[in-house]
Design a protein around this motif. Structure first.
Motif, mmCIF file in Angstrom:
data_model
loop_
_atom_site.group_PDB
_atom_site.id
_atom_site.type_symbol
_atom_site.label_atom_id
_atom_site.label_comp_id
_atom_site.label_asym_id
_atom_site.label_seq_id
_atom_site.Cartn_x
_atom_site.Cartn_y
_atom_site.Cartn_z
ATOM 1 N N GLN A 21 0.848 -1.200 0.000
ATOM 2 C CA GLN A 21 0.000 0.000 0.000
ATOM 3 C C GLN A 21 0.879 1.245 0.000
ATOM 4 O O GLN A 21 1.915 1.278 0.669
ATOM 5 N N LEU B 242 0.681 4.782 1.361
ATOM 6 C CA LEU B 242 -0.117 5.549 2.322
ATOM 7 C C LEU B 242 0.424 6.962 2.447
ATOM 8 O O LEU B 242 1.635 7.195 2.322
ATOM 9 N N GLN C 188 3.399 -2.063 -7.963
ATOM 10 C CA GLN C 188 3.617 -3.007 -6.862
ATOM 11 C C GLN C 188 5.079 -3.453 -6.802
ATOM 12 O O GLN C 188 5.671 -3.550 -5.730
ATOM 13 N N ARG D 260 -2.872 -0.225 -6.866
ATOM 14 C CA ARG D 260 -3.464 -1.468 -6.340
ATOM 15 C C ARG D 260 -4.266 -2.148 -7.455
ATOM 16 O O ARG D 260 -5.489 -1.948 -7.566
ATOM 17 N N GLU E 46 -5.003 5.920 1.752
ATOM 18 C CA GLU E 46 -4.222 5.095 0.811
ATOM 19 C C GLU E 46 -4.447 5.558 -0.622
ATOM 20 O O GLU E 46 -5.571 5.636 -1.096
ATOM 21 N N VAL F 260 -4.594 4.738 -4.221
ATOM 22 C CA VAL F 260 -4.787 3.446 -4.898
ATOM 23 C C VAL F 260 -4.641 3.511 -6.411
ATOM 24 O O VAL F 260 -4.476 2.491 -7.070
#
Length: 397
Positions: A143, A145, A163, A330, A389, A391
């Motif tokens: 994640q 953040l 990722q 994400r 978060e 995303v």
């Protein structure tokens, strides 16, 4: 157990200096690497951020912390991937965000590859953001953040990370306030403790943008047109929509202007030097309220302006991101066609997060805001969050 090796991008600023110190305290094997990305000092303003001084400060910090240090020259990649891209975008009448690109293309790509070649387990930067790890269907998911210091949160600049990149990254100062970072630097007697934060282009420093752009984009005289608040194009009747996508397109549509829609109030040296929402540099006096750029037309070389920051030409409820420009930090949350998601979104750094809804269509993603947004600008990034978060993100088309 073998120590994990972390390569820190030491920029010569206080944030990366403290990041290196904290990692060393946590027991990592730390190596400092300074990225030299720019040679041409002729376009930087004063001695605001010359790379020589920065690399020197980075070296002194490394000496103080007793960690190995070296400089890598990435100016060729930086010119190709950032500067050339910027020129191209401005030429097209869009406004790029070099800092977001610099993180995606340089720090977390070219630099990361160098770090991995040096046997690093991780790279670390002095960004004010945090990394989380959750497990979903037996897979580890990373994640991005927001930083704990709301005033300094830099998650927006990292909105294009993947990722794979996040898995190899550490953000040691994400839990701290800026004041705490300075305090740590002062306690450790680091030369960067009181150093002012750098401004302007990532790595280049404060740049005179028109002069910088003039290196490639020739000046070309054109007119500045002021569009009145009561311009008929702002009184749109809401039609009956035959589909949801038609409604979304209507909410995201930008106003189209022509010379007849206002009066000539001045001259400029090139529409490609200006951006939506810009107030400075127009050099037009005698108006009751300051003029703001509400649109630029690079093919006709016209700048359209309106008086005051409440001018209706500045505001829109929606924007569109083409499918190839949609990026999910994400991927597991990616929307399928006709799906929607309520999010918090921002269209520029430091803008407070605004309530919005994402609508996925066959051609791309609409972001529709609860409140109309000022100066939605093509080429900039929109980033969307679920609570704290980040995303996903995309280039505003």
């Amino acid at each position: 157990m073998k120590q994990k090796r972390v390569i820190v991008g030491l920029s010569g600023g206080v944030d990366s200096s403290v990041a290196a110190y904290l990692l060393k305290e946590q027991g990592y094997e730390v190596i400092g690497l300074f990225m030299k990305n720019w040679h041409d000092d002729s376009v930087t303003i004063s001695n605001e951020c010359p790379w020589l001084e920065d690399s020197n400060d980075a070296m002194l910090v490394a000496q103080k912390l007793n960690i190995p240090f070296q400089t890598v020259d990435l100016s060729e990649e930086y010119k190709e991937r950032i500067v050339d891209y910027m020129f191209h975008e401005y030429e097209m009448g869009r406004t790029p965000n070099p800092d977001v690109l610099c993180n995606r293309e340089i720090k977390f790509d070219v630099f990361m590859k160098i770090a991995m070649d040096l046997g690093a387990d991780y790279v670390a930067t002095g960004h004010y953001c945090r990394k989380g790890v959750i497990e979903k269907d037996g897979t580890e998911i990373y994640q991005l953040l927001s930083g704990k210091d709301n005033n300094k949160d830099q998650s927006y600049f990292l909105c294009q990370l993947s990722q794979a990149q996040l898995s190899k990254t550490l953000f040691p100062i994400g839990e701290l306030q800026k004041s705490e970072v300075r305090k740590i630097a002062a306690n450790q007697d680091l030369i960067t403790a009181e150093k002012r934060d750098s401004q302007g282009l990532c790595f280049i420093g404060k740049v005179r943008l028109p002069e910088f752009l003039q290196q490639q984009l020739a000046p070309k005289e054109g007119v500045i047109i002021e569009v009145p608040e009561d311009y008929s194009g702002y009184q749109k009747n809401i039609p009956n929509f035959s589909s949801e996508e038609e409604r979304l397109a209507f909410l995201s549509e930008k106003n189209k202007y022509s010379k007849q829609d206002g009066t000539v109030v001045g001259k400029h040296q090139g529409a490609h030097y200006f951006t939506k929402g810009q107030r400075k540099g127009l050099a037009v006096g005698g108006t009751k309220e300051p003029l703001f750029v509400i649109d630029t037309d690079v093919s006709e070389n016209i700048i359209y302006t309106g008086q005051g920051k409440q001018h209706p030409g500045l505001y829109r409820h929606g924007l569109f991101v083409t499918q190839e420009e949609v990026h999910w930090v994400r991927p597991d949350l990616q929307l399928q066609e006709d799906e929607t998601l309520e999010v918090l979104a921002r269209i520029r750094y430091r803008q407070p997060l605004e309530k919005a809804t994402l609508h996925q269509t066959s051609t791309g993603l609409y972001v529709i805001f609860e409140n109309a947004q000022s100066a939605i600008t093509e080429g900039q990034f929109v980033a969307w969050y679920l609570e704290d978060e980040l995303v996903g993100s995309g280039v505003i088309s």
